[in-house]
Design an enzyme around this catalytic site. Structure first.
Site, PDB file in Angstrom:
ATOM      1  N   SER A  91       0.811  -1.215   0.000  1.00  0.00           N
ATOM      2  CA  SER A  91       0.000   0.000   0.000  1.00  0.00           C
ATOM      3  C   SER A  91       0.844   1.264   0.000  1.00  0.00           C
ATOM      4  CB  SER A  91      -0.897   0.004   1.234  1.00  0.00           C
ATOM      5  OG  SER A  91      -0.095   0.098   2.399  1.00  0.00           O
ATOM      6  N   CYS A  92       2.184   1.135   0.019  1.00  0.00           N
ATOM      7  CA  CYS A  92       3.000   2.350   0.165  1.00  0.00           C
ATOM      8  C   CYS A  92       3.906   2.659  -1.033  1.00  0.00           C
ATOM      9  CB  CYS A  92       3.839   2.260   1.430  1.00  0.00           C
ATOM     10  SG  CYS A  92       2.848   2.302   2.919  1.00  0.00           S
ATOM     11  N   PHE A  93       4.861   1.760  -1.326  1.00  0.00           N
ATOM     12  CA  PHE A  93       5.869   2.123  -2.337  1.00  0.00           C
ATOM     13  C   PHE A  93       5.242   2.561  -3.670  1.00  0.00           C
ATOM     14  CE2 PHE A  93       9.579  -0.650  -0.552  1.00  0.00           C
ATOM     15  CZ  PHE A  93       9.571   0.114   0.600  1.00  0.00           C
TER      16      PHE A  93
ATOM     17  N   LYS B 214       2.222   3.622  -4.516  1.00  0.00           N
ATOM     18  CA  LYS B 214       1.409   4.858  -4.484  1.00  0.00           C
ATOM     19  C   LYS B 214       2.248   6.078  -4.121  1.00  0.00           C
ATOM     20  CE  LYS B 214      -0.552   5.366   0.177  1.00  0.00           C
ATOM     21  NZ  LYS B 214       0.211   6.504   0.666  1.00  0.00           N
ATOM     22  N   ASP B 215       3.229   5.902  -3.225  1.00  0.00           N
ATOM     23  CA  ASP B 215       4.011   7.068  -2.811  1.00  0.00           C
ATOM     24  C   ASP B 215       4.964   7.529  -3.920  1.00  0.00           C
ATOM     25  OD1 ASP B 215       2.641   7.014  -0.447  1.00  0.00           O
ATOM     26  OD2 ASP B 215       4.218   6.041   0.707  1.00  0.00           O
TER      27      ASP B 215
END
Ligand SMILES: NC(=O)c1ccc[n+]([C@@H]2O[C@H](COP(=O)([O-])OP(=O)(O)OC[C@H]3O[C@@H](n4cnc5c(N)ncnc54)[C@H](O)[C@@H]3O)[C@@H](O)[C@H]2O)c1
Length: 455
Positions: free
Chosen positions: A288-290, A292-293
């Site tokens: 859910s992080c790399f 999208k960020d």
């Protein structure tokens, strides 16, 4: 798997006792509200309660609230269920339906809501804006409190989104950004013993309040301004994602040169300037992080007249990297139509049930599109994955997934998968063709298996 309480005890055993609430801390109990009970918010809530603070959990999702109030985390995280049950039993954590009262009763409020991607890759600040409005509405009694943004937000977001909402409501406030660096799969451990605490604050007094909140945690504390703290989180994720793509690029080239990546890395890692962690090649990063960020950074840079071409390349390589695992299967099996393929690990990595942007999704869809029959197995992520890719057959165990399979892709690094032996593959599979997409098995021990890794 052991019981939730055993898991928590095991986790606590590995922590220095100073991290666990003791009598000394009771005098410094803070009243904290956590808005958003996803992996970050719920873990933070349980960690603060474990440290002796009085915590209230808030979420707009009614079902999530009632699950958490019953002591059932809505997702799998080692030690979390035990920690949650204990915090509820000791009345250090309560989950409320009436958001306003809780927000008013707290001196510190953490925003842990999602900051998902919009279709164009930019960061959606909608949930953050809504949550800030709820806080502003509740704080109209004139008392100054502290609002802490723990969600990952682009540099400038607090100034352009959060502050204006509070100012428009005319409420007194202190504001801070305290980015979260926990890793899913070991979230509670990371929250109890973070490698660093970054506090981006509007004034020195806010830093003092937050240092007191974290006083039982022995980790380095970095105090910065708000925008710098926002940037530290993005820089961290962009660098880690880049390391993965860098490793994949090198490993792909190693394949062409016919050299063993591991040996090359061993030589490279002797260079004191290069840290070998996160340089493990495979089917790419998810979660859910790399993705999208890095997408949000690219979108924000481009919108501001700077095109981050390096990060564009990191994403592009990652988007196609899973295809190398399929190419390796094809090399062994030829046309994959009608072939039975076991896909082991459906979550984006081991020890979590999070399937957001899992590489198992494009792998499964691609195999299905080629006419293969995909049988998937994951110790925790079966239901979540089936919603995303309903065409994949569900196995109840590793053995069932492997039975009669023509090929296998290992996609997530669950400990149970790393215990698989050559014998298991040879005994169960119709043809023992295995692609290890996470480098969890030792090729030297794979006698009799047509075994492949990327690089
Ligand atoms: N998941 C991770 O591993 C991780 C690690 C570090 C940082 N982060 C960042 O932390 C933030 C949260 O991540 P997550 O994975 O926990 O998010 P999530 O989307 O899984 O959970 C967010 C929760 O907030 C709730 N929510 C949304 N709007 C709300 C509102 N207005 N009021 C109350 N509740 C509301 C949702 O119902 C949901 O339960 C994101 O910005 C993420 O990038 C995530």
């Amino acid at each position: 798997m052991c019981s939730p309480i055993q898991e928590l005890d095991e986790l606590r055993k590995n922590l220095p006792t100073t991290f666990i609430a003791g009598p000394r801390l009771r005098r410094n109990v803070a009243t904290v509200s956590i808005v958003g009970l996803g992996p970050v918010g719920l873990t933070t809530a349980v960690a603060f309660a474990t440290q002796g603070h009085q915590v209230t959990g808030i979420d707009i999702d009614e079902r999530r609230r009632s699950e958490v109030a019953r002591g059932e985390p809505p997702f799998y995280e080692k030690g979390l269920e035990g920690g949650l049950k204990r915090a509820l039993r000791q009345k250090r954590l309560k989950i409320v339906d009436r958001m306003e009262d809780a927000l008013r009763a707290s001196t510190i409020v953490f925003l842990c809501v999602g900051t998902p991607s919009k279709p164009d890759g930019s960061m959606d600040d909608g949930p953050l804006r809504d949550a800030t409005k709820s806080v502003a509405n509740a704080w109209r009694d004139g008392k100054a409190r502290t609002l802490v943004v723990k969600s990952t937000v682009l540099p400038g977001t607090v100034e352009s989104v959060v502050r204006p909402v509070l100012e428009a409501a005319g409420v007194p406030f202190r504001i801070a950004v305290n980015p979260e660096f926990l890793r899913e799969g070991r979230a509670l451990e990371d929250a109890l013993r973070p490698d660093r605490i970054v506090l981006g604050v509007d004034r020195p007094g806010t830093a003092r309040i937050l240092r007191a909140l974290y006083r039982s945690v022995r980790s380095p504390v970095l105090v910065t301004d708000v925008r710098t703290a926002e940037s530290v989180k993005y820089a961290t994720n962009a660098l880690l994602a880049s390391k993965v793509s860098l490793a994949n690029e090198l490993a792909n080239l190693c394949d062409y040169f016919g050299v063993e990546y591991d040996e090359v890395l061993r030589g490279v890692a002797l260079d004191p300037r290069i840290n070998a962690q996160f340089l493990v090649p495979g089917v790419g990063f998810g979660g859910s992080c790399f993705p999208k960020d890095v997408r949000a950074l690219v979108a924000a840079g481009t919108a501001n007249g700077y095109r981050p071409e390096l990060f564009e390349a990191v994403l592009a390589l990652n988007d196609r990297q899973y295809g190398r695992a399929i190419a390796l299967l094809e090399k062994e099996l030829g046309d994959l139509a009608g072939r039975r393929i076991a896909l082991l690990g459906l979550a984006f990595k081991g020890n979590t049930d999070d399937v957001r942007e899992s590489r198992a999704v494009p792998i499964a869809r691609d195999l299905v599109a080629r006419g293969a029959m995909v049988v998937g197995y994951d110790p925790a992520a079966m239901d979540g994955f089936s919603k995303l890719v309903p065409d994949v057959r569900r196995a109840k165990s590793v053995e069932e997934a492997l039975k009669g399979a023509d090929g296998c892709i290992l996609q997530a690094d669950w400990p149970a998968f790393s215990r698989l032996t050559a014998k298991d593959f040879v005994k169960l599979m119709a043809s023992p063709v295995v692609v290890d997409g996470r480098r969890i098995l030792d090729p030297k021990k794979m006698k009799g298996v047509r075994f492949h890794r990327i690089g």
